[in-house]
Design an enzyme around this catalytic site. Structure first.
Site, PDB file in Angstrom:
ATOM      1  N   ASN A   9       0.974  -1.199  -0.031  1.00 58.34           N
ATOM      2  CA  ASN A   9      -0.049   0.011   0.025  1.00 58.34           C
ATOM      3  C   ASN A   9       0.956   1.359  -0.062  1.00 58.34           C
ATOM      4  O   ASN A   9       1.393   1.694   1.053  1.00 58.34           O
ATOM      5  CB  ASN A   9      -0.868  -0.062   1.160  1.00 58.34           C
ATOM      6  CG  ASN A   9      -1.803   1.274   1.547  1.00 58.34           C
ATOM      7  OD1 ASN A   9      -1.770   1.948   0.325  1.00 58.34           O
ATOM      8  ND2 ASN A   9      -2.286   1.530   2.603  1.00 58.34           N
ATOM      9  N   TRP A  10       1.009   1.885  -1.191  1.00 54.90           N
ATOM     10  CA  TRP A  10       1.941   3.131  -1.251  1.00 54.90           C
ATOM     11  C   TRP A  10       1.320   4.434  -0.644  1.00 54.90           C
ATOM     12  O   TRP A  10       2.103   5.266  -0.527  1.00 54.90           O
ATOM     13  CB  TRP A  10       2.350   3.086  -2.657  1.00 54.90           C
ATOM     14  CG  TRP A  10       2.876   2.315  -3.503  1.00 54.90           C
ATOM     15  CD1 TRP A  10       3.198   0.972  -3.005  1.00 54.90           C
ATOM     16  CD2 TRP A  10       3.437   2.152  -4.759  1.00 54.90           C
ATOM     17  NE1 TRP A  10       3.733   0.018  -4.008  1.00 54.90           N
ATOM     18  CE2 TRP A  10       3.843   1.045  -5.227  1.00 54.90           C
ATOM     19  CE3 TRP A  10       3.326   3.031  -5.758  1.00 54.90           C
ATOM     20  CZ2 TRP A  10       4.563   0.785  -6.385  1.00 54.90           C
ATOM     21  CZ3 TRP A  10       3.838   2.995  -6.893  1.00 54.90           C
ATOM     22  CH2 TRP A  10       4.364   1.792  -7.688  1.00 54.90           C
ATOM     23  N   LYS A  11       0.219   4.267  -0.159  1.00 55.80           N
ATOM     24  CA  LYS A  11      -0.337   5.543   0.403  1.00 55.80           C
ATOM     25  C   LYS A  11      -0.233   6.809  -0.798  1.00 55.80           C
ATOM     26  O   LYS A  11      -0.146   6.474  -2.089  1.00 55.80           O
ATOM     27  CB  LYS A  11      -0.042   5.691   1.540  1.00 55.80           C
ATOM     28  CG  LYS A  11       0.083   4.489   2.535  1.00 55.80           C
ATOM     29  CD  LYS A  11       0.215   4.763   3.921  1.00 55.80           C
ATOM     30  CE  LYS A  11       0.014   3.401   4.636  1.00 55.80           C
ATOM     31  NZ  LYS A  11       0.236   3.363   6.004  1.00 55.80           N
ATOM     32  N   HIS A  95      -9.243   1.384   5.078  1.00 59.58           N
ATOM     33  CA  HIS A  95      -8.090   1.562   5.429  1.00 59.58           C
ATOM     34  C   HIS A  95      -8.201   2.457   6.920  1.00 59.58           C
ATOM     35  O   HIS A  95      -8.899   3.638   6.521  1.00 59.58           O
ATOM     36  CB  HIS A  95      -6.702   2.079   4.644  1.00 59.58           C
ATOM     37  CG  HIS A  95      -5.654   2.124   4.911  1.00 59.58           C
ATOM     38  ND1 HIS A  95      -5.112   3.150   6.097  1.00 59.58           N
ATOM     39  CD2 HIS A  95      -4.764   1.372   4.951  1.00 59.58           C
ATOM     40  CE1 HIS A  95      -4.061   2.822   6.444  1.00 59.58           C
ATOM     41  NE2 HIS A  95      -3.545   1.595   5.800  1.00 59.58           N
ATOM     42  N   GLU A  97      -6.514   5.012   7.913  1.00 61.65           N
ATOM     43  CA  GLU A  97      -6.156   6.286   7.475  1.00 61.65           C
ATOM     44  C   GLU A  97      -7.695   7.009   6.745  1.00 61.65           C
ATOM     45  O   GLU A  97      -7.764   8.026   7.027  1.00 61.65           O
ATOM     46  CB  GLU A  97      -5.191   6.558   6.788  1.00 61.65           C
ATOM     47  CG  GLU A  97      -3.622   6.184   7.445  1.00 61.65           C
ATOM     48  CD  GLU A  97      -2.748   5.662   6.722  1.00 61.65           C
ATOM     49  OE1 GLU A  97      -2.670   5.530   5.612  1.00 61.65           O
ATOM     50  OE2 GLU A  97      -1.730   5.008   7.294  1.00 61.65           O
ATOM     51  N   GLU A 167      -5.432  -4.665  10.714  1.00 59.51           N
ATOM     52  CA  GLU A 167      -4.363  -3.891  10.744  1.00 59.51           C
ATOM     53  C   GLU A 167      -4.527  -2.960  12.273  1.00 59.51           C
ATOM     54  O   GLU A 167      -5.320  -1.740  12.328  1.00 59.51           O
ATOM     55  CB  GLU A 167      -4.270  -2.768   9.765  1.00 59.51           C
ATOM     56  CG  GLU A 167      -4.150  -3.461   8.482  1.00 59.51           C
ATOM     57  CD  GLU A 167      -3.406  -2.574   7.512  1.00 59.51           C
ATOM     58  OE1 GLU A 167      -2.319  -2.723   6.994  1.00 59.51           O
ATOM     59  OE2 GLU A 167      -4.079  -1.513   7.072  1.00 59.51           O
ATOM     60  N   GLY A 173       2.704   2.393  10.853  1.00 56.30           N
ATOM     61  CA  GLY A 173       3.874   3.266  10.471  1.00 56.30           C
ATOM     62  C   GLY A 173       4.433   3.660  11.755  1.00 56.30           C
ATOM     63  O   GLY A 173       4.969   4.963  11.892  1.00 56.30           O
ATOM     64  N   SER A 213       3.562  -2.128  10.342  1.00 50.74           N
ATOM     65  CA  SER A 213       5.124  -2.199  10.541  1.00 50.74           C
ATOM     66  C   SER A 213       5.670  -3.663  10.300  1.00 50.74           C
ATOM     67  O   SER A 213       6.416  -4.204  10.788  1.00 50.74           O
ATOM     68  CB  SER A 213       5.366  -2.015  11.860  1.00 50.74           C
ATOM     69  OG  SER A 213       5.026  -0.421  12.330  1.00 50.74           O
ATOM     70  N   GLY A 234       2.712  -1.094   4.375  1.00 51.55           N
ATOM     71  CA  GLY A 234       3.060   0.326   3.944  1.00 51.55           C
ATOM     72  C   GLY A 234       4.309   0.720   3.574  1.00 51.55           C
ATOM     73  O   GLY A 234       4.940   0.624   2.494  1.00 51.55           O
ATOM     74  N   GLY A 235       5.013   1.339   4.610  1.00 49.07           N
ATOM     75  CA  GLY A 235       6.207   1.940   4.590  1.00 49.07           C
ATOM     76  C   GLY A 235       7.384   1.089   3.920  1.00 49.07           C
ATOM     77  O   GLY A 235       8.144   1.388   3.059  1.00 49.07           O
TER      78      GLY A 235
HETATM   79  P1  PGA Z   1       2.961   0.410   7.604  1.00 49.53           P
HETATM   80  O1  PGA Z   1       1.481   0.476   6.895  1.00 49.53           O
HETATM   81  O2  PGA Z   1       3.543  -0.990   7.096  1.00 49.53           O
HETATM   82  O3  PGA Z   1       3.828   1.431   7.237  1.00 49.53           O
HETATM   83  O4  PGA Z   1       2.920   0.235   9.086  1.00 49.53           O
HETATM   84  C1  PGA Z   1       0.566  -0.484   6.777  1.00 49.53           C
HETATM   85  C2  PGA Z   1      -0.668  -0.180   6.131  1.00 49.53           C
HETATM   86  O5  PGA Z   1      -1.176   0.937   6.832  1.00 49.53           O
HETATM   87  O6  PGA Z   1      -1.149  -0.801   5.381  1.00 49.53           O
END
Ligand code: PGA
Length: 255
Positions: A9-11, A95, A97, A167, A173, A213, A234-235
């Site tokens: 997930n590149w956001k 998600h 966010e 999640e 993050g 993470s 994500g990251g």
């Molecule tokens: P993260 O994000 O790996 O940076 O913690 C995961 C996500 O939001 O899907």
């Protein structure tokens, strides 16, 4: 057996040029991996170009959101038919966010989910508790509520097409990963919940990813848990090296 699925997930990251460069690199590095499903979810602005690079590769294409109407006066929104026209196969829904910053609720998750299914997109539905909810001992109540609301009106046949992503919001993050045991405990709870809402066969088939993470060095331990069937990253999905290592460390875990 449920096939592991690793999705990036590149956001809100990577311009068109950066996205093209990244997927070219990724494609070369993992060209021979068939054992796990691999997906990248770029921002809308890079979907068309990434699609061209991924043609006939082993990497699937996903979007990060969609609106539930097919078309109309909804400035700024993108619909399922628009995503389908770019050969998008997957779509992340709900998600944390989106829930936190854009007022997404279980009811809107449910509308998006139904639109995705209607148009043949594979939904990745995100659920998870906040730190305050975990500390108040409400994790299972929150997860149950999100499942009941988000998956309302979904048939067993439809459920089998859906991917869930657990999640924990406190792990996203933050560098604070849930321990494999903490994650497994919730994944097993989600599967029991699916059994109650649908049936045993459906619950056994649905893939549940862990997200929060995920990094190359914790992938193996997480993926070895019986009810963890992949990762939403994500990251660590933004750098080819770490995403490739996560994918490689997921191979051979369940066999
Ligand atoms: P993260 O994000 O790996 O940076 O913690 C995961 C996500 O939001 O899907």
């Amino acid at each position: 057996m449920r096939k592991i699925i690793i999705a990036g997930n590149w956001k809100m990251n990577k311009t068109q040029i950066e996205a093209i460069e990244f997927v070219n690199q990724l494609k070369r590095a993992i060209a021979d991996i068939q054992e796990v499903d691999i997906v990248v979810c770029p921002p809308f602005t890079a979907l068309a170009d990434v699609k061209d690079v991924l043609l006939e590769s082993n990497i699937g294409l996903g979007a990060q959101n969609l609106f539930w109407e097919d078309s109309g006066a909804y400035t700024g929104e993108v619909s399922a038919p628009m995503l389908k026209s770019l050969d998008v196969q997957y779509v992340i829904i709900g998600h944390s966010e989106r829930r936190q910053y854009f007022q997404e609720t279980d009811a809107t998750v449910n509308k998006r989910l139904k639109s995705a299914l209607k148009h043949g997109l594979i939904p990745i539905v995100c659920i998870g508790e906040t730190l305050a909810e975990r500390e108040a001992g409400k994790t299972f109540v929150v997860i149950k509520t999100q499942c009941l609301g988000g998956l309302q009106g979904i048939s067993s046949e439809e459920m089998k097409k859906i991917i869930l992503a657990y999640e924990p919001v406190w792990a996203i993050g933050t560098g604070k990963t849930a321990t494999p045991q903490q994650a497994q405990e919730v994944h097993a709870f989600i599967r029991r919940q699916l059994q109650e809402m649908f049936d045993e066969e459906t619950a056994a088939e649905v893939r549940i990813q862990y997200g929060g993470s995920v990094k190359p060095d914790n992938t193996n331990d997480l993926m070895s848990q019986p009810d963890i069937d992949g990762a939403l990253v994500g990251g660590a999905s933004l750098k080819a090296d770490s995403f490739v290592d996560i994918i490689k460390n997921s191979c051979g875990v369940k066999t």
